[in-house]
Design an enzyme around this catalytic site. Sequence first.
Site, PDB file in Angstrom:
ATOM      1  N   LEU A  90       0.809  -1.218   0.000  1.00  0.00           N
ATOM      2  CA  LEU A  90       0.000   0.000   0.000  1.00  0.00           C
ATOM      3  C   LEU A  90       0.846   1.274   0.000  1.00  0.00           C
ATOM      4  CD1 LEU A  90      -2.925  -1.146   2.375  1.00  0.00           C
ATOM      5  CD2 LEU A  90      -2.860  -1.165  -0.128  1.00  0.00           C
ATOM      6  N   TYR A 111      15.000   1.853 -14.164  1.00  0.00           N
ATOM      7  CA  TYR A 111      13.670   1.214 -14.150  1.00  0.00           C
ATOM      8  C   TYR A 111      13.592   0.123 -15.211  1.00  0.00           C
ATOM      9  CZ  TYR A 111       8.751   0.603 -15.347  1.00  0.00           C
ATOM     10  OH  TYR A 111       7.538   0.047 -15.668  1.00  0.00           O
ATOM     11  N   PHE A 151       2.585  -1.134 -23.078  1.00  0.00           N
ATOM     12  CA  PHE A 151       2.797   0.195 -23.637  1.00  0.00           C
ATOM     13  C   PHE A 151       2.103   1.176 -22.673  1.00  0.00           C
ATOM     14  CE2 PHE A 151       5.288  -0.318 -27.501  1.00  0.00           C
ATOM     15  CZ  PHE A 151       5.505  -1.667 -27.395  1.00  0.00           C
ATOM     16  N   ASN A 152       1.366   2.174 -23.120  1.00  0.00           N
ATOM     17  CA  ASN A 152       0.875   3.181 -22.169  1.00  0.00           C
ATOM     18  C   ASN A 152      -0.522   2.843 -21.659  1.00  0.00           C
ATOM     19  OD1 ASN A 152       3.164   4.458 -23.566  1.00  0.00           O
ATOM     20  ND2 ASN A 152       2.568   6.243 -22.382  1.00  0.00           N
ATOM     21  N   ARG A 181      11.195  16.334 -21.913  1.00  0.00           N
ATOM     22  CA  ARG A 181      11.410  15.705 -20.606  1.00  0.00           C
ATOM     23  C   ARG A 181      12.537  14.697 -20.760  1.00  0.00           C
ATOM     24  NH1 ARG A 181       6.366  12.489 -17.963  1.00  0.00           N
ATOM     25  NH2 ARG A 181       6.963  10.947 -19.511  1.00  0.00           N
ATOM     26  N   ASP A 227      12.616  10.825 -22.425  1.00  0.00           N
ATOM     27  CA  ASP A 227      11.525  10.487 -23.353  1.00  0.00           C
ATOM     28  C   ASP A 227      12.075  10.137 -24.726  1.00  0.00           C
ATOM     29  OD1 ASP A 227       9.389  10.727 -21.672  1.00  0.00           O
ATOM     30  OD2 ASP A 227       8.966  12.812 -22.169  1.00  0.00           O
TER      31      ASP A 227
HETATM   32  N1  UDP Z   1       3.717  14.249 -21.346  1.00  0.00           N
HETATM   33  C1  UDP Z   1       3.477  15.601 -21.495  1.00  0.00           C
HETATM   34  N2  UDP Z   1       2.970  16.289 -20.407  1.00  0.00           N
HETATM   35  C2  UDP Z   1       2.685  15.691 -19.223  1.00  0.00           C
HETATM   36  C3  UDP Z   1       2.944  14.291 -19.096  1.00  0.00           C
HETATM   37  C4  UDP Z   1       3.457  13.608 -20.178  1.00  0.00           C
HETATM   38  O1  UDP Z   1       3.706  16.194 -22.545  1.00  0.00           O
HETATM   39  O2  UDP Z   1       2.238  16.360 -18.280  1.00  0.00           O
HETATM   40  C5  UDP Z   1       4.222  13.483 -22.501  1.00  0.00           C
HETATM   41  C6  UDP Z   1       5.502  12.730 -22.223  1.00  0.00           C
HETATM   42  O3  UDP Z   1       6.622  13.557 -22.485  1.00  0.00           O
HETATM   43  C7  UDP Z   1       5.387  11.558 -23.194  1.00  0.00           C
HETATM   44  C8  UDP Z   1       3.885  11.303 -23.281  1.00  0.00           C
HETATM   45  O4  UDP Z   1       3.259  12.507 -22.812  1.00  0.00           O
HETATM   46  O5  UDP Z   1       5.851  11.948 -24.464  1.00  0.00           O
HETATM   47  C9  UDP Z   1       3.418  10.141 -22.427  1.00  0.00           C
HETATM   48  O6  UDP Z   1       3.951  10.318 -21.122  1.00  0.00           O
HETATM   49  P1  UDP Z   1       3.498   9.433 -19.893  1.00  0.00           P
HETATM   50  O7  UDP Z   1       4.254   9.946 -18.690  1.00  0.00           O
HETATM   51  O8  UDP Z   1       2.010   9.424 -19.795  1.00  0.00           O
HETATM   52  O9  UDP Z   1       3.951   7.960 -20.265  1.00  0.00           O
HETATM   53  P2  UDP Z   1       5.382   7.376 -20.684  1.00  0.00           P
HETATM   54  O10 UDP Z   1       5.336   7.246 -22.182  1.00  0.00           O
HETATM   55  O11 UDP Z   1       6.450   8.310 -20.206  1.00  0.00           O
HETATM   56  O12 UDP Z   1       5.432   6.053 -20.012  1.00  0.00           O
END
Ligand code: UDP
Length: 330
Positions: free
Chosen positions: A33, A141, A169-170, A281, A284
């Site tokens: 938790l 990670y 994936f996402n 970021r 990425d």
């Molecule tokens: N992203 C963004 N703004 C946010 C959060 C994420 O532009 O506030 C972008 C991030 O740079 C990536 C995509 O959205 O290109 C997906 O990010 P997320 O963190 O959801 O998943 P990840 O692909 O990193 O696992």
Amino acid sequence: MHLLVTGGAGYVGSHAVRALVSAGHRVTVLDNLSAGHAAAVHTDARLVAGDLHDETLLDDLMTLEHYDAVMHFAAFIEVGESVVHPLKFYENNLGNTVRLLAAMQRHDIRRMVFSSTCAIYGLPERMPITEDTPSSPQSPYARAKLAVEWAMMDSAAAWGLGCVALRYFNAAGAVADATIGEDHDPESHLIPNVLKVALGQREHVKIFGTDYPTPDGTCVRDYVHVEDLADAHLRSLDAIKPGVFRAFNAGTGHGATVRQVVEAAREVTGHPIPVVESPRRAGDVPILCADASRIQSELGWQPRYTTLNEIVASAWAWHRTHPKGFNDRP
Ligand code: UDP
């Protein structure tokens, strides 16, 4: 079957638990938790609040009850944090999985489904990504997740573990009745962050990077609905073969840019959702998109949520009705 589900109070885990319970399985959730929510665990599942580090607890659980299989979700998920605190990730995501595997070996539990990640592919040269794309993990990670896959592969060969690793994936969206959904603290994911703007909790959403080599300059991701992921877990359970390690991409094969996600959220919520174009970021990659043909042909899996608007609408139903999430943190 009786399943031990680690991390079953977390986002994907809690959705899988619901699917398992609905399919008639008996479920024991083991979750410390630290990030999960007790309220996310289906009331027909048993919740044991405890840590995978606790080998005595694992032995007690596995001595007192028979488990047919383990679904292993428990892990830290913040890629950025893993860069700053790598050993925290190696200890929990790798070390504690080794402890879990050792306990399974001691108690002769030889079936497992593992939450892996497309992050193990890193910066692939070709899209879409197949399971045979060479791994090139870019963060602690991702490296720890890949090391876990190796531990499972070697366990398959040495002591007959049957394992399916789903490389997510996402993950996005929420269960259809919106009773459980995504609640991370801190929240870093795109869709919840966009929807927090629609809820009035944030003024704008930052777009991280607008100069990527993609159609509109923003990153492309393959958003897969969490209920479809849960279904992939059920199918994986049936697909386990003794002594064999199998890996499947769990994605739809359809990519969406960050701007497309924001646009979908504007359509779904009716909110203008202001954006602030921001620098990239760290960590990425421009595009991550699955070749999902193996999971489709070998597990018969087909996503039921096929459009971005459906996925965002399902997430919105949860966030709109639970603006503070599970509201269980001090
Ligand atoms: N992203 C963004 N703004 C946010 C959060 C994420 O532009 O506030 C972008 C991030 O740079 C990536 C995509 O959205 O290109 C997906 O990010 P997320 O963190 O959801 O998943 P990840 O692909 O990193 O696992």
